[in-house]
Write a protein that holds these residues in place. Structure first.
Motif, short mmCIF file in Angstrom:
data_model
loop_
_atom_site.label_atom_id
_atom_site.label_comp_id
_atom_site.label_asym_id
_atom_site.label_seq_id
_atom_site.Cartn_x
_atom_site.Cartn_y
_atom_site.Cartn_z
N LEU A 329 0.82 -1.21 0.00
CA LEU A 329 0.00 0.00 0.00
C LEU A 329 0.86 1.26 0.00
O LEU A 329 0.63 2.18 -0.80
CB LEU A 329 -0.92 0.00 1.23
CG LEU A 329 -1.69 1.30 1.50
CD1 LEU A 329 -2.68 1.58 0.39
CD2 LEU A 329 -2.39 1.24 2.86
N PHE A 330 1.86 1.31 0.88
CA PHE A 330 2.70 2.51 1.00
C PHE A 330 3.53 2.75 -0.27
O PHE A 330 3.72 3.89 -0.68
CB PHE A 330 3.61 2.41 2.22
CG PHE A 330 2.90 2.54 3.53
CD1 PHE A 330 1.98 3.55 3.73
CD2 PHE A 330 3.13 1.65 4.56
CE1 PHE A 330 1.32 3.69 4.94
CE2 PHE A 330 2.47 1.76 5.78
CZ PHE A 330 1.55 2.79 5.96
N VAL A 331 4.03 1.67 -0.87
CA VAL A 331 4.83 1.84 -2.10
C VAL A 331 3.95 2.36 -3.22
O VAL A 331 4.36 3.24 -4.00
CB VAL A 331 5.50 0.51 -2.49
CG1 VAL A 331 6.14 0.62 -3.87
CG2 VAL A 331 6.57 0.13 -1.47
N ILE A 332 2.71 1.83 -3.32
CA ILE A 332 1.79 2.32 -4.37
C ILE A 332 1.45 3.79 -4.14
O ILE A 332 1.49 4.61 -5.08
CB ILE A 332 0.51 1.47 -4.38
CG1 ILE A 332 0.82 0.05 -4.87
CG2 ILE A 332 -0.55 2.11 -5.28
CD1 ILE A 332 -0.35 -0.91 -4.76
N LEU A 333 1.13 4.15 -2.89
CA LEU A 333 0.84 5.55 -2.59
C LEU A 333 2.05 6.44 -2.88
O LEU A 333 1.91 7.57 -3.37
CB LEU A 333 0.43 5.70 -1.13
CG LEU A 333 -0.96 5.20 -0.73
CD1 LEU A 333 -1.15 5.30 0.78
CD2 LEU A 333 -2.03 5.98 -1.46
N GLY A 334 3.25 5.91 -2.59
CA GLY A 334 4.47 6.68 -2.82
C GLY A 334 4.76 6.94 -4.28
O GLY A 334 5.56 7.81 -4.62
N CYS A 335 4.11 6.16 -5.17
CA CYS A 335 4.27 6.41 -6.60
C CYS A 335 3.55 7.69 -7.04
O CYS A 335 3.79 8.19 -8.14
CB CYS A 335 3.72 5.23 -7.41
SG CYS A 335 4.68 3.72 -7.26
N PHE A 336 2.67 8.20 -6.18
CA PHE A 336 1.87 9.37 -6.57
C PHE A 336 1.96 10.53 -5.58
O PHE A 336 1.58 11.65 -5.91
CB PHE A 336 0.39 8.96 -6.70
CG PHE A 336 0.19 7.82 -7.65
CD1 PHE A 336 0.14 8.05 -9.02
CD2 PHE A 336 0.07 6.52 -7.19
CE1 PHE A 336 -0.03 7.00 -9.91
CE2 PHE A 336 -0.11 5.46 -8.07
CZ PHE A 336 -0.16 5.70 -9.44
N LEU A 337 2.46 10.27 -4.35
CA LEU A 337 2.54 11.31 -3.33
C LEU A 337 3.95 11.37 -2.76
O LEU A 337 4.68 10.38 -2.79
CB LEU A 337 1.55 11.03 -2.19
CG LEU A 337 0.05 11.01 -2.53
CD1 LEU A 337 -0.73 10.46 -1.36
CD2 LEU A 337 -0.43 12.39 -2.90
#
Length: 433
Positions: A329-337
């Motif tokens: 989840l955090f890696v996916i969110l980090g792709c955009f934020l």
């Protein structure tokens, strides 16, 4: 309207706002207000005012702009040149040679900056030019900088650890202690990889530099003495209990101004630019924190965190599976934020799950920072990738490819602190006894 429907509306609206390029802080305020409206909450003005004040009026947060200002001052001095020239004589004959300057230089600057992007920019603006001049392999020169720049988030004083500490109500000083050994471990993994790569790729290794006597090396390294003294003074005062994080930050600003004066860089332009830069960054973070606090209060009215915690508890996931899911989840969110937005946006929802699973919040802060570090070198919105792109002119996906081995080492670091949690917890336990 039932909470599940409201939750879906909020999530969809948030992604639409972020995809349209709306500021993260503004998006959080809009979603928070929308949640209050959908919940038929009539005292919207009062809730907004009290939650915004509660999310930003914290004495702990006073350390944030001070540490940012300290980094901004040093960023505008000759520190990058001093780091390279001071470290180079001792590393030239080690397998990997001056590639280790990126790792150690980032480690040192991270200890006075607290910012991943500032660490990458400060070390990279001089080291990349020098490594290219000495015919070092481009992929390793860029890759070591991209990976090592993430140390700015982990090695104290870390801005993101301050943000997490305020959001999770965990002692910032203890978080700084907890981040020290994992930071050194990560730097050690990077150094080991560079050594191994150099031994396996001798044909790509750069030629050795000119031999220097021990006295000449010491003379060259005198440039490091001032920055090493500042690091020891600021971090040591926290670890030894002589100063709080805020007091240490004040001493750090004073020390950085003295260093800038001694190096001949301190003038009115530098002072003004550093203050404006620190003010802008601090205001951005404080706005995000205030917006996130409003969203947290709004979701509390809807019982969204509690319901999510109950749902995850009903799945009966093991701690390991929960951490794997959170990592993805955090890696996916980090792709955009950016990293700070990821931490602030998720803590209100994630922390109830973490506490319910019996995970130590101090340890979780270090785990979270390591995972967020991965996002710094993950396209399309990896901040370190943008910094290096501006320094080299390479496209962002090429830089990401060069940084891939260090992304894998970050995963290894997460595994290690999960299997051996005392890597993060030992120092706070010892120093607080």
């Amino acid at each position: 309207m039932d909470p599940i429907t409201i939750s879906l509306i909020l999530v969809v609206t948030l992604f639409i706002l972020l995809s349209l390029g709306v500021w993260v802080a503004a998006s959080l305020f809009i979603i928070g207000l929308l949640a209050l409206v959908l919940n038929d909450q009539f005292a919207i003005g009062m809730v907004t005012a009290t939650s915004t004040w509660g999310g930003s009026a914290s004495w702990t947060l006073a350390a944030l702009p001070l540490f940012i200002w300290m980094g901004e001052i040093l960023f505008r001095t000759r520190l990058s040149e001093d780091l390279f020239n001071g470290l180079a004589p001792w590393l030239d004959k080690i397998p990997g040679g001056l590639l280790h300057v990126n790792v150690l230089g980032c480690s040192l600057f991270a200890a006075v900056s607290g910012s991943s992007a500032a660490t990458t920019a400060t070390v990279g603006k001089f080291s990349l030019k020098e490594l290219k001049k000495r015919d070092y392999h481009e992929s390793m020169a860029i890759g070591t900088l991209a990976g090592s720049g993430t140390l700015g988030f982990l090695i104290p004083p870390s801005i993101i650890l301050i943000v997490y500490g305020v959001s999770a109500e965990v002692s910032v000083s203890r978080l700084f202690m907890a981040g020290a050994l994992p930071g050194l471990m990560l730097a050690g993994l990077f150094i080991a990889y560079v050594v191994l790569w150099s031994l396996l790729n001798k044909t790509k290794a750069a030629p050795l530099g000119e031999p220097m006597s021990f006295v000449e090396k010491l003379k060259q390294s005198r440039r490091l003495l001032s920055i090493a003294t500042l690091i020891t003074f600021v971090i040591g005062s926290i670890y030894l209990g002589w100063a709080t994080a805020t007091e240490a930050a004040t001493l750090g600003v004073l020390g950085s101004l003295i260093l800038a004066r001694l190096s001949g860089n301190l003038n009115w332009a530098l002072f003004k630019e550093s203050l404006i830069g620190a003010t802008g960054m601090s205001c951005m973070i404080l706005l995000i924190l205030a917006g996130a606090h409003l969203l947290t209060v709004s979701m509390g009215f809807l019982r969204i965190p509690a319901m999510l915690a109950e749902f995850v508890a009903s799945l009966d996931l093991s701690v390991a599976l929960l951490l794997v899911a959170l990592t993805i989840l955090f890696v996916i969110l980090g792709c955009f934020l950016d990293g700070i937005s990821v931490v602030v946006l998720t803590t209100s929802v994630i922390l109830p799950l973490v506490e319910a699973a019996g995970i130590n919040l101090l340890w979780f802060g270090i785990y979270l920072v390591l995972v967020v570090e991965m996002s710094q070198i993950t396209p399309p919105v990896g901040f370190n990738l943008f910094v290096i792109q501006s320094l080299t002119g390479k496209d962002i996906f090429t830089v990401a490819r060069y940084a891939l081995p260090f992304f894998m080492l970050l995963i290894l670091a997460v595994v290690l602190i999960t299997v051996f949690p005392q890597i993060a917890l030992w120092l706070p336990t010892v120093l607080n006894n």
